[in-house]
Motif scaffolding. Structure first.
Motif, PDB file in Angstrom:
ATOM      1  N   GLY A  97       6.721  -2.925  -0.548  1.00 45.15           N
ATOM      2  CA  GLY A  97       5.745  -2.869  -1.413  1.00 45.15           C
ATOM      3  C   GLY A  97       5.075  -4.076  -0.325  1.00 45.15           C
ATOM      4  N   ILE A  98       3.031  -3.983  -0.898  1.00 43.51           N
ATOM      5  CA  ILE A  98       2.186  -4.666  -0.536  1.00 43.51           C
ATOM      6  C   ILE A  98       1.108  -5.234  -1.982  1.00 43.51           C
ATOM      7  CG2 ILE A  98       0.602  -3.141   0.184  1.00 43.51           C
ATOM      8  CD1 ILE A  98      -0.232  -5.084   2.550  1.00 43.51           C
ATOM      9  N   TRP A  99       0.779  -6.307  -2.495  1.00 42.37           N
ATOM     10  CA  TRP A  99      -0.105  -5.961  -2.798  1.00 42.37           C
ATOM     11  C   TRP A  99      -1.565  -6.723  -2.317  1.00 42.37           C
ATOM     12  CZ3 TRP A  99      -1.763 -11.681  -4.673  1.00 42.37           C
ATOM     13  CH2 TRP A  99      -1.350 -12.696  -4.389  1.00 42.37           C
ATOM     14  N   THR A 100      -2.606  -6.706  -3.151  1.00 42.14           N
ATOM     15  CA  THR A 100      -4.015  -6.600  -2.635  1.00 42.14           C
ATOM     16  C   THR A 100      -4.910  -7.756  -1.916  1.00 42.14           C
ATOM     17  OG1 THR A 100      -4.371  -7.259  -5.247  1.00 42.14           O
ATOM     18  CG2 THR A 100      -4.975  -5.215  -5.085  1.00 42.14           C
ATOM     19  N   ARG A 101      -3.845  -8.967  -2.114  1.00 42.45           N
ATOM     20  CA  ARG A 101      -4.545  -9.875  -0.863  1.00 42.45           C
ATOM     21  C   ARG A 101      -3.561  -9.733   0.484  1.00 42.45           C
ATOM     22  NH1 ARG A 101      -2.115 -16.057  -1.778  1.00 42.45           N
ATOM     23  NH2 ARG A 101      -0.186 -14.859  -0.872  1.00 42.45           N
ATOM     24  N   ASP A 102      -2.553  -9.159   0.421  1.00 37.14           N
ATOM     25  CA  ASP A 102      -2.462  -8.775   1.846  1.00 37.14           C
ATOM     26  C   ASP A 102      -2.842  -7.500   2.191  1.00 37.14           C
ATOM     27  OD1 ASP A 102      -0.453 -11.061   1.685  1.00 37.14           O
ATOM     28  OD2 ASP A 102       1.378  -9.981   0.937  1.00 37.14           O
ATOM     29  N   MET A 103      -3.343  -6.833   1.825  1.00 33.83           N
ATOM     30  CA  MET A 103      -3.987  -5.387   2.198  1.00 33.83           C
ATOM     31  C   MET A 103      -5.302  -5.901   2.489  1.00 33.83           C
ATOM     32  SD  MET A 103      -3.882  -2.441  -1.195  1.00 33.83           S
ATOM     33  CE  MET A 103      -2.347  -2.726  -2.270  1.00 33.83           C
ATOM     34  N   LYS A 104      -5.625  -6.933   2.059  1.00 33.11           N
ATOM     35  CA  LYS A 104      -7.314  -7.335   1.880  1.00 33.11           C
ATOM     36  C   LYS A 104      -6.896  -8.395   3.942  1.00 33.11           C
ATOM     37  CE  LYS A 104     -11.446 -10.267   0.934  1.00 33.11           C
ATOM     38  NZ  LYS A 104     -11.340 -11.299  -0.204  1.00 33.11           N
ATOM     39  N   MET A 105      -6.086  -8.632   3.858  1.00 31.63           N
ATOM     40  CA  MET A 105      -5.909  -9.504   4.875  1.00 31.63           C
ATOM     41  C   MET A 105      -6.323  -8.280   5.842  1.00 31.63           C
ATOM     42  SD  MET A 105      -3.482 -12.736   3.899  1.00 31.63           S
ATOM     43  CE  MET A 105      -3.108 -13.078   5.766  1.00 31.63           C
ATOM     44  N   LYS A 106      -4.907  -7.466   6.009  1.00 31.53           N
ATOM     45  CA  LYS A 106      -5.094  -6.185   7.191  1.00 31.53           C
ATOM     46  C   LYS A 106      -5.858  -5.035   7.282  1.00 31.53           C
ATOM     47  CE  LYS A 106       0.517  -6.598   6.276  1.00 31.53           C
ATOM     48  NZ  LYS A 106       1.027  -6.980   7.995  1.00 31.53           N
ATOM     49  N   THR A 107      -6.939  -5.266   6.439  1.00 29.95           N
ATOM     50  CA  THR A 107      -7.688  -4.162   6.570  1.00 29.95           C
ATOM     51  C   THR A 107      -9.395  -4.439   7.395  1.00 29.95           C
ATOM     52  OG1 THR A 107      -7.747  -3.885   4.573  1.00 29.95           O
ATOM     53  CG2 THR A 107      -6.427  -2.600   5.496  1.00 29.95           C
ATOM     54  N   ASN A 108      -9.018  -5.682   6.371  1.00 30.25           N
ATOM     55  CA  ASN A 108     -10.863  -6.722   6.459  1.00 30.25           C
ATOM     56  C   ASN A 108     -11.238  -6.226   5.468  1.00 30.25           C
ATOM     57  OD1 ASN A 108      -9.778  -8.626   8.002  1.00 30.25           O
ATOM     58  ND2 ASN A 108     -10.648  -7.713  10.474  1.00 30.25           N
ATOM     59  N   LEU A 109     -11.878  -5.404   4.326  1.00 26.24           N
ATOM     60  CA  LEU A 109     -12.278  -4.445   3.523  1.00 26.24           C
ATOM     61  C   LEU A 109     -11.829  -5.272   2.208  1.00 26.24           C
ATOM     62  CD1 LEU A 109      -9.674  -1.130   3.009  1.00 26.24           C
ATOM     63  CD2 LEU A 109     -12.449  -1.423   3.804  1.00 26.24           C
ATOM     64  N   GLN A 110     -13.597  -5.209   1.377  1.00 26.50           N
ATOM     65  CA  GLN A 110     -13.558  -6.349   0.365  1.00 26.50           C
ATOM     66  C   GLN A 110     -12.924  -5.988  -0.607  1.00 26.50           C
ATOM     67  OE1 GLN A 110     -15.158  -9.199   1.197  1.00 26.50           O
ATOM     68  NE2 GLN A 110     -15.289  -8.553   2.432  1.00 26.50           N
ATOM     69  N   GLN A 111     -12.562  -6.694  -1.518  1.00 25.99           N
ATOM     70  CA  GLN A 111     -11.973  -6.258  -2.737  1.00 25.99           C
ATOM     71  C   GLN A 111     -12.413  -5.398  -3.904  1.00 25.99           C
ATOM     72  OE1 GLN A 111      -8.533  -7.513  -3.262  1.00 25.99           O
ATOM     73  NE2 GLN A 111      -8.625  -6.305  -5.444  1.00 25.99           N
ATOM     74  N   PRO A 112     -13.662  -5.275  -4.006  1.00 25.73           N
ATOM     75  CA  PRO A 112     -14.188  -3.586  -4.562  1.00 25.73           C
ATOM     76  C   PRO A 112     -13.923  -2.854  -3.576  1.00 25.73           C
ATOM     77  CG  PRO A 112     -15.682  -5.510  -4.456  1.00 25.73           C
ATOM     78  CD  PRO A 112     -14.396  -5.877  -3.511  1.00 25.73           C
ATOM     79  N   GLN A 113     -13.798  -2.380  -2.257  1.00 26.07           N
ATOM     80  CA  GLN A 113     -13.378  -1.557  -1.865  1.00 26.07           C
ATOM     81  C   GLN A 113     -12.023  -1.183  -1.917  1.00 26.07           C
ATOM     82  OE1 GLN A 113     -15.228  -3.047   2.408  1.00 26.07           O
ATOM     83  NE2 GLN A 113     -15.553  -0.862   2.678  1.00 26.07           N
TER      84      GLN A 113
END
Length: 291
Positions: A97-113
């Motif tokens: 699994g992956i949590w949202t903070r790591d998603m943000k780091m891996k994709t450079n997407l903003q939290q609302p996105q």
């Protein structure tokens, strides 16, 4: 996707994908389609990616292409490039699994996105949220069809991310009752019998889980361990096998020594100072100190 909407080159690439289910690399493409100019191959690949007939993955340090089935194509239809980018990041995390903070780091997407995309992917049953025993307030995301790893769920001793003391005690009684009835048995024999009885309603128990439970019965002086001689009453067991038998010298029902919870704790190997499971947070240990 209708086959008539594909060019002959695109069809050839999809056939190669089906022959290479683990992923079709550019190296294989170049080898199998060496007669096709590079520009044409690139154009066909881009066309298949745009039609959602292919997905791009990373296998180690190599980029590979995989065929998208008709059912998958329906699920992915209409997703934006940002949606797919986040999906790939979640897929790469596997069953950990992956949590949202790591998603943000891996994709450079903003939290609302990320929040909006997660809702979209969950709605299409492409991903799901799971609880982690390591941090109950944090959601982890993984592909919908995956089962969370034992590191995420806590393994057999946890139910819905909560330590299941009641289940452990029930399993102890099942193991003990079988050994008493048989007058003794090996670990393998106990496992087979308990699984036949339904494993206390759980099917995810490993041999090592049973060993931990039986060890607590040994520490609790409910059982003794012997090495089989292969003769006499041991004739049904292989020579050298560990045999568990009802103890001839049970400990007193209640004393400061027999009540220490550590000796019967099935997760003592996971207990550490300052850890998730620790003496500081163990209610049983606090009760023992107040004995």
């Amino acid at each position: 996707m209708a086959g008539s909407s594909l060019s002959s080159l695109e069809k050839s690439i999809l056939e190669l994908c089906q022959e290479n289910p683990e992923g079709l690399s550019d190296k294989i493409l170049e080898s199998e389609l060496s007669y096709v100019p590079l520009a044409d191959r690139v154009g066909a690949i881009n066309g298949l990616l745009q039609k959602r007939a292919l997905q791009l993955f990373k296998s180690g340090d190599t980029l590979v292409y995989k065929h998208v089935s008709q059912d998958q194509a329906v699920q992915f239809k209409g997703l934006s490039s940002e949606d797919l980018l986040l999906y790939q990041a979640i897929k790469q995390a596997g069953n950990a699994g992956i949590w949202t903070r790591d998603m943000k780091m891996k994709t450079n997407l903003q939290q609302p996105q990320i929040t909006k995309i997660i809702k979209t992917l969950e709605g299409r049953k492409l991903i799901k949220a799971v609880k982690s025993v390591n941090n109950k307030s944090r959601k982890l995301y993984m592909l919908f069809e995956l089962e969370p790893s034992r590191e995420v769920t806590g393994g057999a001793w946890y139910t819905d991310a909560e330590f299941d003391a009641e289940f452990i005690q029930a399993l102890r009684q099942l193991c003990l009752a079988h050994i008493v009835k048989q007058g003794g048995d090996t670990l393998e024999g106990v496992v087979e019998a308990v699984r036949r009885a339904g494993s206390g309603g759980r099917e995810d128990l490993r041999m090592e889980d049973f060993r931990q439970v039986i060890s607590t019965l040994v520490f609790d002086r409910e059982l003794d361990v012997f090495i089989s001689t292969g003769t006499g009453k041991d004739s049904r067991f292989p020579v050298g096998a560990e045999v568990y038998r009802p103890s001839r010298s049970r400990a007193p029902e209640s004393s400061a020594f027999t009540n220490i919870p550590c000796g019967v704790c099935p997760v003592i190997n996971e207990c550490s100072d300052g850890g998730i499971i620790s003496p500081q947070t163990c209610v049983y240990f606090q009760q023992y100190l107040n004995f």
